[in-house]
Scaffold this active site. Sequence first.
Site, PDB file in Angstrom:
ATOM      1  N   LYS A  35     -55.352  75.775  42.242  1.00  0.00           N
ATOM      2  CA  LYS A  35     -55.717  76.830  41.301  1.00  0.00           C
ATOM      3  C   LYS A  35     -56.450  77.979  41.995  1.00  0.00           C
ATOM      4  CE  LYS A  35     -56.037  73.565  37.456  1.00  0.00           C
ATOM      5  NZ  LYS A  35     -54.690  73.780  37.064  1.00  0.00           N
ATOM      6  N   CYS A  36     -55.955  78.343  43.160  1.00  0.00           N
ATOM      7  CA  CYS A  36     -56.578  79.359  44.006  1.00  0.00           C
ATOM      8  C   CYS A  36     -55.662  80.580  44.070  1.00  0.00           C
ATOM      9  CB  CYS A  36     -56.778  78.765  45.405  1.00  0.00           C
ATOM     10  SG  CYS A  36     -57.405  79.883  46.666  1.00  0.00           S
ATOM     11  N   GLY A  37     -56.237  81.730  44.290  1.00  0.00           N
ATOM     12  CA  GLY A  37     -55.422  82.925  44.464  1.00  0.00           C
ATOM     13  C   GLY A  37     -54.481  82.827  45.648  1.00  0.00           C
ATOM     14  N   PHE A  38     -54.801  81.961  46.602  1.00  0.00           N
ATOM     15  CA  PHE A  38     -53.958  81.775  47.786  1.00  0.00           C
ATOM     16  C   PHE A  38     -52.942  80.641  47.618  1.00  0.00           C
ATOM     17  CE2 PHE A  38     -57.937  83.586  49.628  1.00  0.00           C
ATOM     18  CZ  PHE A  38     -57.399  84.793  50.056  1.00  0.00           C
ATOM     19  N   THR A  39     -52.930  79.979  46.468  1.00  0.00           N
ATOM     20  CA  THR A  39     -52.032  78.847  46.237  1.00  0.00           C
ATOM     21  C   THR A  39     -50.564  79.171  46.537  1.00  0.00           C
ATOM     22  OG1 THR A  39     -53.556  77.862  44.656  1.00  0.00           O
ATOM     23  CG2 THR A  39     -51.276  77.139  44.521  1.00  0.00           C
TER      24      THR A  39
END
Length: 160
Positions: A35-39
């Site tokens: 659930k990360c912007g970098f996922t």
Amino acid sequence: MTRLYDIEVAAIDGRKQKLEDYAGKVLLIVNVASKCGFTPQYAGLEKLYRKYADRGLVVLGFPCNQFGGQEPGTEEEISKFCSLRYDVTFPMFSKVDVNGDETHPLFALLKQQAPGLLGTQAVKWNFTKFLVDRQGRARKRFAPSDTPESIEPEVEAALA
């Protein structure tokens, strides 16, 4: 000093293994989160893995919930997410801490061998990447903002 190949890890299915299983390979070790912007980097990591696996590259994903609670799921949920959403086939492992008192020995070693900007040891966020050579030594740390595509030339060089 501990050798990388002596460190024991837990696969995402709970099975214990030593990193010696990857001796002689070039490793790209990444602390990941669902659930990360970098996922979306999962897609690029998988692409690198598939492109270079036959030359000795192995991407190793270690879920981490230390940054903004971005990996709250169980190992089973993480595995299902990675498989269904990004068709991840590279090895995934159980959740680890990469900073603090409970830092996994693998990340303690990686941070020591490949410090960050200005020599900092701490991992700053999810999707920090460590490039490990065939002798088991971390040679370079890449920031979360460094995409798998942008580091491909360094991966290729390590495989040469």
